[in-house]
Design a protein around this motif. Structure first.
Motif, short mmCIF file in Angstrom:
data_model
loop_
_atom_site.label_atom_id
_atom_site.label_comp_id
_atom_site.label_asym_id
_atom_site.label_seq_id
_atom_site.Cartn_x
_atom_site.Cartn_y
_atom_site.Cartn_z
N SER B 110 0.82 -1.21 0.00
CA SER B 110 0.00 0.00 0.00
C SER B 110 0.86 1.26 0.00
O SER B 110 0.60 2.20 -0.77
CB SER B 110 -0.92 -0.04 1.22
OG SER B 110 -1.88 0.99 1.15
N GLU B 136 -8.77 4.16 -3.13
CA GLU B 136 -8.80 4.59 -1.72
C GLU B 136 -8.61 3.40 -0.79
O GLU B 136 -7.91 3.47 0.21
CB GLU B 136 -10.13 5.29 -1.41
CG GLU B 136 -10.20 6.68 -2.00
CD GLU B 136 -11.34 7.51 -1.41
OE1 GLU B 136 -11.63 7.35 -0.21
OE2 GLU B 136 -11.94 8.30 -2.17
N SER B 137 -9.25 2.29 -1.15
CA SER B 137 -9.18 1.10 -0.32
C SER B 137 -7.78 0.48 -0.36
O SER B 137 -7.21 0.11 0.66
CB SER B 137 -10.24 0.09 -0.81
OG SER B 137 -10.01 -1.17 -0.27
N THR B 138 -7.22 0.41 -1.57
CA THR B 138 -5.92 -0.25 -1.74
C THR B 138 -4.79 0.56 -1.11
O THR B 138 -3.79 0.01 -0.65
CB THR B 138 -5.63 -0.45 -3.24
OG1 THR B 138 -6.82 -0.87 -3.89
CG2 THR B 138 -4.56 -1.50 -3.45
N VAL B 139 -4.96 1.88 -1.05
CA VAL B 139 -3.88 2.75 -0.59
C VAL B 139 -4.11 3.20 0.87
O VAL B 139 -3.30 3.92 1.43
CB VAL B 139 -3.75 3.97 -1.54
CG1 VAL B 139 -4.73 5.08 -1.16
CG2 VAL B 139 -2.32 4.48 -1.61
N ARG B 140 -5.19 2.72 1.47
CA ARG B 140 -5.56 3.19 2.82
C ARG B 140 -4.43 3.02 3.83
O ARG B 140 -4.14 3.93 4.62
CB ARG B 140 -6.82 2.44 3.30
CG ARG B 140 -7.27 2.84 4.68
CD ARG B 140 -8.67 2.35 4.99
NE ARG B 140 -8.77 0.93 5.24
CZ ARG B 140 -8.53 0.35 6.44
NH1 ARG B 140 -8.16 1.12 7.46
NH2 ARG B 140 -8.65 -0.94 6.61
N LEU B 141 -3.75 1.88 3.80
CA LEU B 141 -2.71 1.61 4.81
C LEU B 141 -1.51 2.53 4.66
O LEU B 141 -0.68 2.62 5.57
CB LEU B 141 -2.28 0.14 4.74
CG LEU B 141 -3.35 -0.89 5.08
CD1 LEU B 141 -2.77 -2.30 4.98
CD2 LEU B 141 -3.93 -0.64 6.47
N ALA B 142 -1.41 3.22 3.51
CA ALA B 142 -0.30 4.17 3.32
C ALA B 142 -0.47 5.41 4.19
O ALA B 142 0.39 6.29 4.21
CB ALA B 142 -0.19 4.57 1.85
N LYS B 143 -1.60 5.48 4.91
CA LYS B 143 -1.80 6.57 5.87
C LYS B 143 -1.24 6.20 7.24
O LYS B 143 -1.27 6.99 8.17
CB LYS B 143 -3.29 6.87 5.99
CG LYS B 143 -3.97 7.26 4.67
CD LYS B 143 -5.49 7.42 4.87
CE LYS B 143 -6.17 7.85 3.58
NZ LYS B 143 -7.65 7.96 3.75
#
Lengths: 201, 201
Positions: B110, B136-143
């Motif tokens: 992510s 948004e779902s795939t990249v969420r953990l990049a937060k």
């Protein structure tokens, strides 16, 4: 397309716009056609996956709008407005440049993550028990339809390959940082990417 | 840890269990300690990210439970039961084997997806406008918090590197299929991974 009347609007909603715009470029009814890509939907497909108000507040990308006759542009806008969509105009080249990264690459990263985990976890109960909401979120797109996505990757092949190369390069760099115990850079890589928080509020 | 009383239970909730279990193995108060990993939380951190009922229905992995004195095991179970948690017992080696793939790898995939997109998209408005719920779902953990994840990757370095190698290999194979126009296999790769639908209901 050959048989549509003067007042008939024809539009598509596909995830690639360049091929269809090129294919129809010199068609006598080109001005009846509008190339659209509504950024909406879920990982599920088929009639059972229908969602009421799916398009409400979603972005609809319209490519080469100037090639659609003005009267039919207005007809389309009235429809999209009723659906509550946000309109974004774009040429078809800019469309794939953006959508390759923001949509197509996400699907591959998710499919391959799912594959890597399934290959490793012989016991599916282990995956289920230990999967937090994080994994579920990251792997969600791996539930998507191969029948829908194979043609998308085929039509956008060149650009998907390029985005994959860049993604693989970034993953390899991150792996190298771990191998070199450079955890200061590991930290920085993550902190820099945290900007996604401000971008996707 | 040295000063805890006989009746005192000490437990951790970290994402790696092997290092802490090894570090405390011969500690005179080892039997007062319980190694726990609740699979719960979000990409946000700090007091403002607190969630009521966070642990309700979530899995709590307990490692080497037999090394905790029985009386304190019971005390812990009473607490976890009140929180509504599902208990899963595991040795610390099995824990990292599973969690590396189901949690740690997801975060890197992510973060690097977010990095690849941010590098490409100079105009952040473009990302925002074109990001569907999929991205948004795939990249969420990049937060997620670099301060939390850097030590996790440091402690689980060896296994994270191995999982990254396997993930990169799968992505490279998929890229090769696209380069060789082998779309029948592209389809099969996705269809096989669709099994994640049955695993994560």
């Amino acid at each position: 397309m050959n048989n549509v009347g003067e007042q008939t609007l024809v539009f598509d909603v596909g995830s690639t716009k360049n091929p269809i715009c090129e294919a129809i470029e010199n068609h006598p009814k080109r001005r009846n056609f509008m190339a659209c890509h509504p950024i909406a939907g879920t990982e599920f497909s088929g009639p059972k996956s229908a969602i009421k108000g799916l398009y409400d507040g979603k972005t609809n990308i319209i490519c080469e709008v100037e090639k659609t006759t003005f009267k039919l542009q207005k007809k389309a806008m009235d429809l999209f407005k009723k659906l509550g969509m946000r309109i974004r105009y774009m040429d078809s080249k800019s469309h794939y440049k953006h959508i390759t990264y923001v949509s197509h690459l996400s699907h591959i990263s998710s499919f391959m993550l799912g594959k890597t985990v399934i290959e490793k976890e012989k016991d599916e109960q282990d995956i289920f028990d230990m999967a937090g909401s994080g994994f579920e979120s990251t792997v969600r797109l791996a539930k998507s339809s191969p029948a829908m996505w194979t043609p998308i990757f085929k039509q956008n092949r060149k650009h998907v390959i390029k985005s994959l190369e860049e993604y693989i390069q970034n993953l390899t760099n991150f792996k190298d940082l771990l191998e070199n115990d450079n955890f200061e850079e590991v930290y920085n890589e993550m902190e820099n990417t945290n900007r996604i928080k401000e971008i996707l509020k």
